[in-house]
Design a protein around this motif. Structure first.
Motif, PDB file in Angstrom:
ATOM      1  N   LEU A   1     -10.833  13.058  11.382  1.00 57.09           N
ATOM      2  CA  LEU A   1      -9.715  12.102  11.404  1.00 57.09           C
ATOM      3  C   LEU A   1      -9.695  11.247  10.140  1.00 57.09           C
ATOM      4  CD1 LEU A   1     -10.182  10.687  15.040  1.00 57.09           C
ATOM      5  CD2 LEU A   1      -8.393  12.273  14.301  1.00 57.09           C
ATOM      6  N   HIS A   2      -8.472  10.819   9.772  1.00 57.81           N
ATOM      7  CA  HIS A   2      -8.365   9.874   8.661  1.00 57.81           C
ATOM      8  C   HIS A   2      -8.555   8.450   9.170  1.00 57.81           C
ATOM      9  CE1 HIS A   2      -7.278  12.633   5.603  1.00 57.81           C
ATOM     10  NE2 HIS A   2      -6.252  13.106   6.295  1.00 57.81           N
ATOM     11  N   ASN A   3      -8.097   8.239  10.400  1.00 58.86           N
ATOM     12  CA  ASN A   3      -8.222   6.905  10.988  1.00 58.86           C
ATOM     13  C   ASN A   3      -8.105   7.008  12.507  1.00 58.86           C
ATOM     14  OD1 ASN A   3      -5.314   7.329  11.141  1.00 58.86           O
ATOM     15  ND2 ASN A   3      -5.156   5.142  11.564  1.00 58.86           N
ATOM     16  N   LYS A   4      -8.468   5.939  13.171  1.00 61.04           N
ATOM     17  CA  LYS A   4      -8.347   5.902  14.628  1.00 61.04           C
ATOM     18  C   LYS A   4      -8.188   4.437  14.985  1.00 61.04           C
ATOM     19  CE  LYS A   4     -11.444   6.759  18.597  1.00 61.04           C
ATOM     20  NZ  LYS A   4     -10.570   7.248  19.634  1.00 61.04           N
ATOM     21  N   CYS A   5      -7.104   4.092  15.674  1.00 59.16           N
ATOM     22  CA  CYS A   5      -6.914   2.693  16.049  1.00 59.16           C
ATOM     23  C   CYS A   5      -6.011   2.572  17.279  1.00 59.16           C
ATOM     24  CB  CYS A   5      -6.333   1.897  14.885  1.00 59.16           C
ATOM     25  SG  CYS A   5      -4.693   2.380  14.372  1.00 59.16           S
ATOM     26  N   ASP A   6      -6.057   1.418  17.910  1.00 64.13           N
ATOM     27  CA  ASP A   6      -5.266   1.145  19.109  1.00 64.13           C
ATOM     28  C   ASP A   6      -4.918  -0.323  19.175  1.00 64.13           C
ATOM     29  OD1 ASP A   6      -5.035   3.432  21.024  1.00 64.13           O
ATOM     30  OD2 ASP A   6      -7.210   3.491  20.672  1.00 64.13           O
ATOM     31  N   LEU A   7      -3.812  -0.603  19.816  1.00 63.86           N
ATOM     32  CA  LEU A   7      -3.407  -2.000  20.011  1.00 63.86           C
ATOM     33  C   LEU A   7      -2.894  -2.165  21.433  1.00 63.86           C
ATOM     34  CD1 LEU A   7      -2.512  -4.855  19.178  1.00 63.86           C
ATOM     35  CD2 LEU A   7      -0.589  -3.851  17.979  1.00 63.86           C
ATOM     36  N   HIS A   8      -3.489  -3.100  22.167  1.00 61.28           N
ATOM     37  CA  HIS A   8      -3.074  -3.359  23.556  1.00 61.28           C
ATOM     38  C   HIS A   8      -2.941  -4.850  23.788  1.00 61.28           C
ATOM     39  CE1 HIS A   8      -4.719   0.708  24.043  1.00 61.28           C
ATOM     40  NE2 HIS A   8      -3.913   0.803  25.097  1.00 61.28           N
TER      41      HIS A   8
ATOM     42  N   TRP B   1      -4.894   1.250   5.138  1.00 55.98           N
ATOM     43  CA  TRP B   1      -3.444   1.174   5.308  1.00 55.98           C
ATOM     44  C   TRP B   1      -2.918   2.083   6.413  1.00 55.98           C
ATOM     45  CZ3 TRP B   1      -0.817   5.650   4.270  1.00 55.98           C
ATOM     46  CH2 TRP B   1      -1.472   6.581   3.466  1.00 55.98           C
ATOM     47  N   ARG B   2      -3.641   3.154   6.752  1.00 56.48           N
ATOM     48  CA  ARG B   2      -3.160   3.999   7.866  1.00 56.48           C
ATOM     49  C   ARG B   2      -3.196   3.193   9.169  1.00 56.48           C
ATOM     50  NH1 ARG B   2      -5.855   7.992   4.902  1.00 56.48           N
ATOM     51  NH2 ARG B   2      -4.463   9.676   4.293  1.00 56.48           N
ATOM     52  N   ASN B   3      -4.233   2.386   9.325  1.00 52.54           N
ATOM     53  CA  ASN B   3      -4.298   1.528  10.514  1.00 52.54           C
ATOM     54  C   ASN B   3      -3.148   0.524  10.491  1.00 52.54           C
ATOM     55  OD1 ASN B   3      -6.658   2.769  11.277  1.00 52.54           O
ATOM     56  ND2 ASN B   3      -7.972   1.166  10.437  1.00 52.54           N
ATOM     57  N   VAL B   4      -2.901  -0.022   9.311  1.00 51.93           N
ATOM     58  CA  VAL B   4      -1.827  -1.018   9.187  1.00 51.93           C
ATOM     59  C   VAL B   4      -0.512  -0.406   9.667  1.00 51.93           C
ATOM     60  CG1 VAL B   4      -0.491  -2.426   7.571  1.00 51.93           C
ATOM     61  CG2 VAL B   4      -2.951  -2.214   7.279  1.00 51.93           C
ATOM     62  N   ASN B   5      -0.219   0.818   9.200  1.00 52.99           N
ATOM     63  CA  ASN B   5       1.030   1.477   9.601  1.00 52.99           C
ATOM     64  C   ASN B   5       1.095   1.693  11.107  1.00 52.99           C
ATOM     65  OD1 ASN B   5       2.050   1.638   7.086  1.00 52.99           O
ATOM     66  ND2 ASN B   5       1.394   3.737   6.687  1.00 52.99           N
ATOM     67  N   GLN B   6      -0.029   2.113  11.668  1.00 51.86           N
ATOM     68  CA  GLN B   6      -0.018   2.390  13.110  1.00 51.86           C
ATOM     69  C   GLN B   6       0.115   1.107  13.926  1.00 51.86           C
ATOM     70  OE1 GLN B   6      -2.826   5.764  13.324  1.00 51.86           O
ATOM     71  NE2 GLN B   6      -2.775   5.315  15.533  1.00 51.86           N
ATOM     72  N   PHE B   7      -0.620   0.053  13.514  1.00 52.27           N
ATOM     73  CA  PHE B   7      -0.501  -1.233  14.207  1.00 52.27           C
ATOM     74  C   PHE B   7       0.935  -1.718  14.122  1.00 52.27           C
ATOM     75  CE2 PHE B   7      -5.226  -2.145  13.301  1.00 52.27           C
ATOM     76  CZ  PHE B   7      -5.600  -1.777  14.578  1.00 52.27           C
ATOM     77  N   LEU B   8       1.513  -1.535  12.939  1.00 54.12           N
ATOM     78  CA  LEU B   8       2.885  -1.995  12.726  1.00 54.12           C
ATOM     79  C   LEU B   8       3.850  -1.308  13.690  1.00 54.12           C
ATOM     80  CD1 LEU B   8       4.891  -3.625  11.059  1.00 54.12           C
ATOM     81  CD2 LEU B   8       5.004  -1.736   9.461  1.00 54.12           C
ATOM     82  N   SER B   9       3.704   0.020  13.865  1.00 59.31           N
ATOM     83  CA  SER B   9       4.694   0.659  14.743  1.00 59.31           C
ATOM     84  C   SER B   9       4.471   0.265  16.195  1.00 59.31           C
ATOM     85  CB  SER B   9       4.784   2.178  14.538  1.00 59.31           C
ATOM     86  OG  SER B   9       3.563   2.736  14.784  1.00 59.31           O
TER      87      SER B   9
ATOM     88  N   SER C   1       0.818  -1.209   0.000  1.00 50.69           N
ATOM     89  CA  SER C   1       0.000   0.000   0.000  1.00 50.69           C
ATOM     90  C   SER C   1       0.855   1.263   0.000  1.00 50.69           C
ATOM     91  CB  SER C   1      -0.915  -0.004   1.223  1.00 50.69           C
ATOM     92  OG  SER C   1      -0.118  -0.001   2.372  1.00 50.69           O
ATOM     93  N   ALA C   2       2.168   1.092  -0.272  1.00 51.76           N
ATOM     94  CA  ALA C   2       3.078   2.239  -0.189  1.00 51.76           C
ATOM     95  C   ALA C   2       2.763   3.313  -1.228  1.00 51.76           C
ATOM     96  CB  ALA C   2       4.517   1.780  -0.328  1.00 51.76           C
ATOM     97  N   ASN C   3       2.266   2.945  -2.383  1.00 48.78           N
ATOM     98  CA  ASN C   3       1.828   3.989  -3.311  1.00 48.78           C
ATOM     99  C   ASN C   3       0.442   3.643  -3.843  1.00 48.78           C
ATOM    100  OD1 ASN C   3       1.881   2.558  -5.908  1.00 48.78           O
ATOM    101  ND2 ASN C   3       4.086   2.415  -5.553  1.00 48.78           N
ATOM    102  N   GLU C   4      -0.186   4.628  -4.425  1.00 49.30           N
ATOM    103  CA  GLU C   4      -1.595   4.467  -4.800  1.00 49.30           C
ATOM    104  C   GLU C   4      -1.837   3.245  -5.698  1.00 49.30           C
ATOM    105  OE1 GLU C   4      -4.779   5.701  -4.179  1.00 49.30           O
ATOM    106  OE2 GLU C   4      -3.585   6.157  -2.415  1.00 49.30           O
ATOM    107  N   ASN C   5      -0.965   3.061  -6.730  1.00 43.93           N
ATOM    108  CA  ASN C   5      -1.202   1.943  -7.644  1.00 43.93           C
ATOM    109  C   ASN C   5      -1.035   0.605  -6.959  1.00 43.93           C
ATOM    110  OD1 ASN C   5      -1.687   3.704  -9.650  1.00 43.93           O
ATOM    111  ND2 ASN C   5       0.450   3.763 -10.342  1.00 43.93           N
TER     112      ASN C   5
END
Ligand SMILES: Nc1ncnc2c1ncn2[C@@H]1O[C@H](COP(=O)(O)OP(=O)(O)OP(=O)(O)O)[C@@H](O)[C@H]1O
Ligand SMILES: O=P(O)(O)O[C@@H]1[C@H](O)[C@H](O)[C@@H](OP(=O)(O)O)[C@H](OP(=O)(O)O)[C@H]1O
Length: 346
Positions: free
Chosen positions: A308-315, A262-270, A55-59
């Motif tokens: 917001l574009h996204n909102k997520c949490d991981l615990h 993909w914004r959630n994916v990035n946040q979960f990843l970090s 998901s790094a670029n649009e295509n």
């Protein structure tokens, strides 16, 4: 006769229990000690990185979306099996008091921004221990509390049962999408009864957790375009290998039914990266049967309203089987683990 048989069984119980246990250790420890919880994260990381990469670029992103639409379809067939997916009303009928995807029915009471969970003595001890350790600067018993629901003490319910007051991790979400993934290659503690050791080991094997270090406990997803909320049925995760791969399930969970979020994916990843570091530094606790609880906002309208574009949490949740004094890995096991990890090329 029956009494004699029971006596015989009980005389042998310590012996066969030991045998099972030694077998379990030999079978799973090669992964378990070094791989264990780490592997849960590293596997998650691989999956997420794959998604992030796509998901790094649009295509590339739309390629990933198409891929996930396909997997969502195969999940769709699985859904129709009814064994696996149920709607909200069934969940409620099972006695889940709020949007609770896994765990024991009746264990929780929702109370606004907090929840009350019936206090299991070992879980309460864990919360108290880590919170005290943070307060007193005891680095040996500390565990980063930012990864846990905030703990604000205990109370007693009308029936006189002790409850823990925990942060409600769903507070502020309109349509929370929730994934509960149990981590670890073995999910049963040494103190469990023989029957349970067998049953849980079988589940670890059947679900693939013994190799993957993760097992789907349950999830609940909202797909805005379809306007559908779907939840997995109890023990659906045990059927993962038979019916769908973990990647398929993660893909389904992380998509909105149309596009990958993909914004959630990035946040979960970090957060997973940070958790992984904590596990690498941890020499105190062995987490048996704990879970990662992923939550994200499924309502695009709620996100737009909040700007917001996204909102997520991981615990992390569920600490009823955390053991202290994590034995340092024996050098012999270390060699075996490395041998295994490197595909036998040591
Ligand atoms: N702090 C929290 N905030 C919001 N939801 C939570 C929280 N803790 C748990 N849940 C929900 O409750 C479910 C069960 O949680 P948990 O595993 O802690 O319960 P349990 O009864 O101890 O489970 P088990 O039967 O696996 O021992 C989770 O899947 C999640 O949906
Ligand atoms: O979350 P899952 O995948 O459903 O698995 C359950 C989970 O490991 C619980 O922690 C455990 O209860 P305890 O915490 O009380 O040991 C329960 O054992 P049980 O079947 O004996 O209740 C398991 O079935």
């Amino acid at each position: 006769m029956a009494f004699g048989f029971k006596l015989l069984i009980s005389l042998f119980e310590p012996i066969y229990k030991r045998i099972i246990y030694v077998y379990a250790k030999i079978y799973s420890r090669t992964y378990a000690l070094a791989y264990k919880v780490f592997d849960a994260e590293s596997r998650e990381r691989r999956i997420c990185q794959h998604l992030v990469f796509d998901s790094a670029n649009e295509n590339a992103g739309s390629v990933a979306v198409r891929e996930y639409e396909e997997t969502a379809l195969s999940w769709g067939e699985w859904m129709n099996s009814k064994e696996v997916v149920e709607d909200e009303t069934v969940g409620r009928a099972r006695g889940k008091s709020f949007t609770q995807v896994g765990g024991h029915a009746g264990a929780f009471e929702k109370n606004g921004s907090t929840i009350k969970k019936l206090a299991d003595p070992a879980e309460l001890e864990f919360y108290e221990k880590v919170n005290n350790a943070v307060a007193t600067g005891d680095s040996t018993r500390a565990w980063p509390v930012k990864f846990l629901p905030a703990f604000s003490g205990v109370t007693v319910n009308a029936e006189g049962k002790k409850q823990m007051i925990l942060e409600n991790l769903l507070d502020g979400y309109t349509k929370p999408c929730i994934l509960d993934l149990k981590i670890g290659t073995e999910t049963v503690g040494e103190d469990a009864k023989t029957e349970k050791v067998f049953r849980m080991m079988w589940r670890d094997v059947k679900s693939g957790a013994i190799l993957d270090g993760v097992r789907l406990v349950a999830m609940s997803v909202y797909h805005p375009r379809a306007g559908k909320e779907l939840s997995t049925a109890k023990k659906a995760g045990d059927k993962i290998n038979e019916q769908a791969s973990l990647e398929t399930i993660l893909g389904f969970f992380l998509s909105d039914g149309d596009r990958l979020r993909w914004r959630n994916v990035n946040q979960f990843l970090s957060t997973l990266e940070a958790l992984l570091e904590a596990f690498e530094e941890n020499h105190t606790y062995k987490f048996i049967g704990s879970s990662l609880l992923f939550v994200y906002e499924g309502s695009n309208i709620a996100l737009a309203k909040a700007g917001l574009h996204n909102k997520c949490d991981l615990h992390m949740i569920d600490f009823a089987h955390v053991a202290e004094e994590f034995a340092p890995i024996h050098p012999v096991w270390q060699v075996l683990v490395e041998y295994h990890i490197t595909g036998g090329t040591l």
